[in-house]
Design a protein around this motif. Structure first.
Motif, mmCIF file in Angstrom:
data_model
loop_
_atom_site.group_PDB
_atom_site.id
_atom_site.type_symbol
_atom_site.label_atom_id
_atom_site.label_comp_id
_atom_site.label_asym_id
_atom_site.label_seq_id
_atom_site.Cartn_x
_atom_site.Cartn_y
_atom_site.Cartn_z
ATOM 1 N N PRO A 1 -41.371 -72.978 61.797
ATOM 2 C CA PRO A 1 -41.715 -73.524 63.111
ATOM 3 C C PRO A 1 -40.597 -74.353 63.731
ATOM 4 N N VAL A 2 -39.519 -74.591 62.992
ATOM 5 C CA VAL A 2 -38.415 -75.410 63.493
ATOM 6 C C VAL A 2 -37.499 -74.545 64.362
ATOM 7 N N PRO A 3 -37.185 -74.986 65.590
ATOM 8 C CA PRO A 3 -36.263 -74.205 66.422
ATOM 9 C C PRO A 3 -34.915 -74.049 65.737
ATOM 10 N N ALA A 4 -34.289 -72.897 65.930
ATOM 11 C CA ALA A 4 -33.018 -72.599 65.276
ATOM 12 C C ALA A 4 -31.939 -73.633 65.560
ATOM 13 N N PRO A 5 -31.769 -74.126 66.806
ATOM 14 C CA PRO A 5 -30.721 -75.131 67.042
ATOM 15 C C PRO A 5 -30.865 -76.358 66.161
ATOM 16 N N LEU A 6 -32.085 -76.833 65.975
ATOM 17 C CA LEU A 6 -32.297 -78.044 65.177
ATOM 18 C C LEU A 6 -32.009 -77.791 63.697
ATOM 19 N N LEU A 7 -32.462 -76.653 63.186
ATOM 20 C CA LEU A 7 -32.212 -76.340 61.774
ATOM 21 C C LEU A 7 -30.722 -76.155 61.523
ATOM 22 N N LEU A 8 -30.015 -75.528 62.443
ATOM 23 C CA LEU A 8 -28.571 -75.320 62.281
ATOM 24 C C LEU A 8 -27.828 -76.649 62.266
ATOM 25 N N VAL A 9 -28.209 -77.563 63.160
ATOM 26 C CA VAL A 9 -27.559 -78.877 63.191
ATOM 27 C C VAL A 9 -27.822 -79.622 61.887
ATOM 28 N N ALA A 10 -29.073 -79.577 61.420
ATOM 29 C CA ALA A 10 -29.421 -80.278 60.183
ATOM 30 C C ALA A 10 -28.648 -79.717 58.991
ATOM 31 N N VAL A 11 -28.576 -78.407 58.884
ATOM 32 C CA VAL A 11 -27.834 -77.783 57.786
ATOM 33 C C VAL A 11 -26.351 -78.122 57.896
ATOM 34 N N GLY A 12 -25.833 -78.141 59.118
ATOM 35 C CA GLY A 12 -24.433 -78.511 59.306
ATOM 36 C C GLY A 12 -24.141 -79.927 58.862
ATOM 37 N N LEU A 13 -25.053 -80.855 59.157
ATOM 38 C CA LEU A 13 -24.878 -82.242 58.724
ATOM 39 C C LEU A 13 -24.814 -82.347 57.207
#
Length: 526
Positions: free
Chosen positions: A24-36
């Motif tokens: 349910p998490v939008p892709a932009p948010l998950l990508l930023v979190a994984v990048g961090l």
């Protein structure tokens, strides 16, 4: 950069974006979190943003694909709110956020604060489009957000150049800044207007889809480079060309449209994934050289700037929505359904993104407080993506915005298809009267059957669902058609393996089936 880290970045970003589709998490948010998180994993190289790469190489194709898919007619119908946000709000945010930062940070000059204001003023095109598409916002709100995000980068980049010139002592005053802004804007639109017609003419004259798609890939870079060479806005040049080509795409060969849609969909997916992953990966780069801003003071500056960004947007959005309605009866008649809910959503959907970070990294090293500009830009981008991005879906559900009227849209589609089929039937009758077009009755009936199938397909979606599967009759038809195609495909492969046909013939036969299946898929996902 070495090839392997670049491949790993693209592959990893695509994998995370694909995983996001199952959550349910939008892709932009998950990508930023994984990048961090990935930024501090052992062996992960430094992926410092290079503005000389992001702005001329990543921004043009992202803007182009978003503008091509936008509706020129819808944008023209909403030109007032789009202009108020993409130009008026960006300039207002530059001044408001810059002044708040000037008041909050001791020793910071007003000109440097305005540089920061311009850097974080524009909501991100990629973030706005991705979130709006995922949430299924009402059409008018989606159009306004997309229109804003297509143009606001040009406003912000120009405002940044003016503020930076003031910092380094090369500014010509506010009057000179206004003139530079107008020249960049008018020049960018002018370059787009000059390029769009010959480019479209060339696209319609080329008969080889491979050459047409090669041209399509070059268009955004050419438009951007020509405009920037003339010291105009490359962003506006790309948007103008893309809107025109998208509006006229029906005049291009069908094979080109099929290939072009697939190619640009893949490019947009990869670039959007990489862009959001890069945002998270910038944390170690941003934290370097911040000794004087560590601790509670830096956190307070970050919170103050984030709040200034959020509040400034609402301070602008609400008056920009309702003041024109109070002043003009014509606007009230044209937009009767505007309520307080729309500006609440538009105000909260102002996520920042990679363009702000790229501009921040382009700040010269000798500019005072450059490290603070990087830090506050990064925290604002992360803050808006996480806070606003995560809370936007529940906010929309809480406000109970009216959903898209899918039944009305299907009825409009059915009526349009009915009119088109009637015209095609009349044209077929005229053609069959010509002896040069004589066909055996079964083949003529097959052509009429195709028209009847198209006409009935949309109406069938309005009918009762299958009590067993929940599918409409049209859904069942397409599913069975795919099963039949798959059965044919297996036979063709078996014949090739038995050496009864060769590989070249197999490719021809499979391509026919692929085109039929692609047509069915496009109808299903339209």
């Amino acid at each position: 950069m070495e090839v392997l880290p670049l491949v790993a970045l693209v592959a990893g970003s695509a994998a995370v974006a694909g995983l996001a589709r199952r959550t349910p998490v939008p892709a932009p948010l998950l990508l930023v979190a994984v990048g961090l998180v990935a930024a501090y994993l052992p062996g992960v190289p430094s992926y410092a943003l290079d503005p000389h790469v992001v702005l001329p190489l990543l921004l043009p194709p992202l803007l182009y694909t978003a503008a091509v898919d936008s509706s020129y007619l819808d944008l023209r119908a909403n030109v007032r709110p789009v202009a108020l946000l993409s130009v008026g709000y960006v300039l207002f945010a530059t001044l408001a956020v810059g002044y708040v930062t000037y008041l909050v940070v001791p020793g910071l000059s007003l000109t440097v604060a305005l540089v920061l204001g311009a850097v974080i003023a524009p909501p991100d095109a990629v973030a706005a489009t991705a979130i709006a598409r995922r949430l299924g916002l009402p059409p008018r709100i989606t159009t306004i957000l997309q229109g804003e995000s297509l143009v606001n980068d040009a406003t912000a980049i120009t405002a940044y150049k003016v503020a930076l010139a003031a910092v380094v002592g090369e500014g010509a005053g506010w009057a000179g800044g206004v003139v530079e802004f107008l020249l960049a804007s008018v020049g960018g639109v002018g370059v787009g207007l000059v390029l769009m017609v010959p480019i479209h003419h060339l696209r319609t004259r080329l008969r080889e889809p491979l050459l047409q798609n090669t041209l399509s890939l070059l268009i955004p870079f050419v438009a951007y480079a020509v405009a920037e060479r003339l010291h105009a806005s490359g962003v506006l040049a790309v948007v103008v060309v893309a809107l025109y080509l998208g509006h006229r795409s029906w005049q291009v060969d069908f094979a080109t449209r099929l290939q072009e849609a697939a190619v640009w969909k893949m490019i947009a997916f990869l670039l959007e994934s990489v862009v959001f992953a890069l945002i998270g990966l910038q944390l170690p780069v941003v934290l370097r050289g911040l000794d004087e801003y560590e601790g509670a003071a830096a956190a307070w500056y970050a919170v103050a700037v984030f709040l200034a960004v959020v509040v400034a947007r609402y301070v602008w959005v609400f008056p920009a929505t309702f003041v024109p309605r109070w002043l003009s009866a014509r606007i009230r008649e044209r937009e009767p359904d505007t309520t307080w809910k729309s500006p609440v959503i538009v105000g909260w959907a102002g996520m920042r993104g990679v363009v702000s970070l790229a501009i921040a990294f382009s700040v010269p090293m000798d500019v005072p407080h450059r490290n603070l500009i990087l830090l506050l830009t990064f925290t604002t981008v992360i803050g808006t993506l996480v806070v606003q991005g995560l809370t936007l879906p529940p906010l929309i559900r809480l406000l109970r915005l009216p959903p898209r009227d899918t039944r009305a849209e299907t009825l409009a589609e059915a009526q349009a298809q009915s009119e088109a089929s009637r015209a095609a039937e009349e044209r077929l009758a005229e053609l069959l009267e010509d002896p040069a077009n004589a066909l055996p009755p079964p083949l003529a009936d097959r052509l009429r059957g195709v028209l009847e199938r198209r006409r009935n397909a949309v109406w069938e979606r309005l009918g009762e669902a299958n009590p067993v599967t929940g599918e409409s009759a049209d859904d069942v038809y397409r599913r069975l058609a795919r099963e039949m195609i798959e059965a044919e495909r297996e036979v063709f492969v078996a014949l090739r393996d038995a050496r009864r046909i060769d590989d070249e013939m197999l490719r021809v036969l499979l391509r026919r089936l692929d085109l039929e299946e692609a047509a069915a898929y496009r109808e299903e996902t339209a």
